[in-house]
Design a protein around this motif. Structure first.
Motif, PDB file in Angstrom:
ATOM      1  N   PHE A  72       8.768  79.155 -76.570  1.00 33.67           N
ATOM      2  CA  PHE A  72       7.507  78.952 -75.872  1.00 33.67           C
ATOM      3  C   PHE A  72       7.726  78.057 -74.654  1.00 33.67           C
ATOM      4  O   PHE A  72       8.539  77.135 -74.683  1.00 33.67           O
ATOM      5  N   THR A  73       6.976  78.320 -73.601  1.00 32.42           N
ATOM      6  CA  THR A  73       6.957  77.460 -72.427  1.00 32.42           C
ATOM      7  C   THR A  73       5.733  77.835 -71.605  1.00 32.42           C
ATOM      8  O   THR A  73       4.904  78.647 -72.035  1.00 32.42           O
ATOM      9  N   ALA A  74       5.606  77.235 -70.421  1.00 36.64           N
ATOM     10  CA  ALA A  74       4.549  77.641 -69.501  1.00 36.64           C
ATOM     11  C   ALA A  74       5.028  78.842 -68.697  1.00 36.64           C
ATOM     12  O   ALA A  74       6.208  78.929 -68.335  1.00 36.64           O
ATOM     13  N   ASN A  75       4.133  79.754 -68.406  1.00 37.47           N
ATOM     14  CA  ASN A  75       4.503  80.949 -67.655  1.00 37.47           C
ATOM     15  C   ASN A  75       5.074  80.605 -66.288  1.00 37.47           C
ATOM     16  O   ASN A  75       6.040  81.223 -65.833  1.00 37.47           O
ATOM     17  N   HIS A  76       4.505  79.592 -65.614  1.00 42.13           N
ATOM     18  CA  HIS A  76       4.979  79.282 -64.262  1.00 42.13           C
ATOM     19  C   HIS A  76       6.389  78.693 -64.258  1.00 42.13           C
ATOM     20  O   HIS A  76       7.051  78.682 -63.229  1.00 42.13           O
ATOM     21  N   ALA A 239      -0.446  71.111 -81.255  1.00 45.19           N
ATOM     22  CA  ALA A 239      -1.777  71.186 -80.642  1.00 45.19           C
ATOM     23  C   ALA A 239      -1.808  72.105 -79.429  1.00 45.19           C
ATOM     24  O   ALA A 239      -2.855  72.682 -79.110  1.00 45.19           O
ATOM     25  N   GLY A 240      -0.662  72.231 -78.720  1.00 43.15           N
ATOM     26  CA  GLY A 240      -0.658  73.083 -77.537  1.00 43.15           C
ATOM     27  C   GLY A 240       0.556  72.864 -76.658  1.00 43.15           C
ATOM     28  O   GLY A 240       1.565  72.292 -77.092  1.00 43.15           O
ATOM     29  N   ILE A 241       0.456  73.314 -75.410  1.00 42.60           N
ATOM     30  CA  ILE A 241       1.539  73.248 -74.430  1.00 42.60           C
ATOM     31  C   ILE A 241       1.023  72.594 -73.156  1.00 42.60           C
ATOM     32  O   ILE A 241      -0.090  72.897 -72.692  1.00 42.60           O
ATOM     33  N   VAL A 242       1.838  71.709 -72.584  1.00 40.31           N
ATOM     34  CA  VAL A 242       1.505  71.106 -71.298  1.00 40.31           C
ATOM     35  C   VAL A 242       1.603  72.164 -70.201  1.00 40.31           C
ATOM     36  O   VAL A 242       2.616  72.860 -70.079  1.00 40.31           O
ATOM     37  N   LEU A 243       0.541  72.303 -69.405  1.00 39.76           N
ATOM     38  CA  LEU A 243       0.550  73.267 -68.309  1.00 39.76           C
ATOM     39  C   LEU A 243       0.831  72.595 -66.970  1.00 39.76           C
ATOM     40  O   LEU A 243       1.768  72.948 -66.269  1.00 39.76           O
ATOM     41  N   ASP A 244       0.021  71.633 -66.583  1.00 44.74           N
ATOM     42  CA  ASP A 244       0.231  70.975 -65.297  1.00 44.74           C
ATOM     43  C   ASP A 244      -0.534  69.666 -65.236  1.00 44.74           C
ATOM     44  O   ASP A 244      -1.289  69.319 -66.149  1.00 44.74           O
ATOM     45  N   GLU A 245      -0.340  68.932 -64.147  1.00 45.07           N
ATOM     46  CA  GLU A 245      -1.021  67.666 -63.950  1.00 45.07           C
ATOM     47  C   GLU A 245      -2.393  67.901 -63.330  1.00 45.07           C
ATOM     48  O   GLU A 245      -2.647  68.934 -62.716  1.00 45.07           O
TER      49      GLU A 245
END
Length: 286
Positions: A72-76, A239-245
């Motif tokens: 898992f990771t962020a798409n960007h 709980a989830g994934i960090v996307l951005d600031e």
């Protein structure tokens, strides 16, 4: 009632599985399952793109008794890496107890086709990887630990609750073995549910480039919910994934120029694990 019992059963199995490697220390288990991904930038020539990925195991439906390894990771993060492949800095434990990095190169594209799957309306990505067993954590974290909307309601997750996050801020590693950096913060927005109305929530911690894709998780003992304190119960969930600031952007316009000022707010946007689960369920087994 039956649904709630089913959730408790999943939790019991997941927590039991975690005790074999680090005596139930979930921070350590998550450290062992989180890695830095590196590759050439798709936007800036001669630049390097880096981010955070973490691995989980999912029981195979096609082959009962076997497990699939999913990243898992962020798409960007993956979209920001140019070319056909990327490197994930895995780690191997030496006989003396120390560790060393062992990069693994894997394909992320076949021509112009991305090999990962992303959510239709979410900036998350997942893909199954053929990772050698010797590079997998001794006790890999199960996808059964992805928090559902019902988990958030049952355990009354709310603003001010403390969460932990792993990542590589500005590419920083915890040491030369390549372990991630652990930081903590609190849930900073309300409400968290229904998740289809509020797919993301704010997390109070300083986020930097390289943190994207990092796991956000909780580990509570003796939590109060349902009108009582459950002193003997442990709650461990992704709980989830960090996307951005999250920044405050101010645009000042004059006759001669437009000036944009960006002020960091020490907040990050986190997508609910419910969307990770939905994405995983949509991917066909290899």
């Amino acid at each position: 009632m039956m649904k709630m019992r089913h959730n408790y059963l999943i939790m019991a199995l997941a927590v039991a599985a975690l005790t074999c490697g680090a005596q139930g220390d979930f921070n350590t288990e998550m450290m062992l399952s989180t890695f830095q991904i590196v590759g050439p930038s798709s936007e800036h020539p001669n630049a390097v793109m880096s981010g955070t990925v973490f691995l989980m195991v999912k029981p195979s439906v096609k082959h009962p008794g076997n497990s699939l390894k999913v990243m898992f990771t962020a798409n960007h993060v993956l979209a920001g890496i140019g070319g056909q492949s990327a490197n994930v800095n895995f780690r191997v434990k030496n006989p003396d107890g120390s560790w060393h990095k062992k990069p693994l190169t894997f394909s992320i594209r076949n021509g112009t086709n991305n090999l990962w799957t992303t959510g239709k309306e979410s900036d998350i990505a997942a893909m199954f990887l053929p990772i050698p067993d010797e590079l997998m954590p001794e006790c890999a974290v199960s996808t059964g630990m992805l928090a559902t909307e019902q988990d958030l309601l049952t355990y009354e997750i709310h603003p001010g609750d403390q969460l932990s996050c792993l990542g590589y801020p500005l590419g920083l590693e915890g040491n030369d073995a390549g372990f991630p950096v652990l930081r903590m913060g609190t849930v900073a927005s309300y409400p968290l549910t229904p998740v289809h109305n509020y797919p993301t929530f704010l997390f109070n911690f300083d986020v930097f480039g390289g943190n994207s894709g990092g796991p956000v998780y909780l580990d509570y003992i003796g939590r109060a919910y349902g009108g009582s304190i459950h002193a003997d119960k442990r709650i461990v969930l992704i709980a989830g994934i960090v996307l951005d600031e999250v920044d405050y952007v101010d645009v000042t316009k004059t006759l001669r120029e437009d000036k944009t000022t960006k002020t960091p707010l020490a907040l990050s946007k986190v997508i609910h694990a419910e969307y990770m689960k939905q994405l995983l369920d949509s991917i066909q087994e290899p």
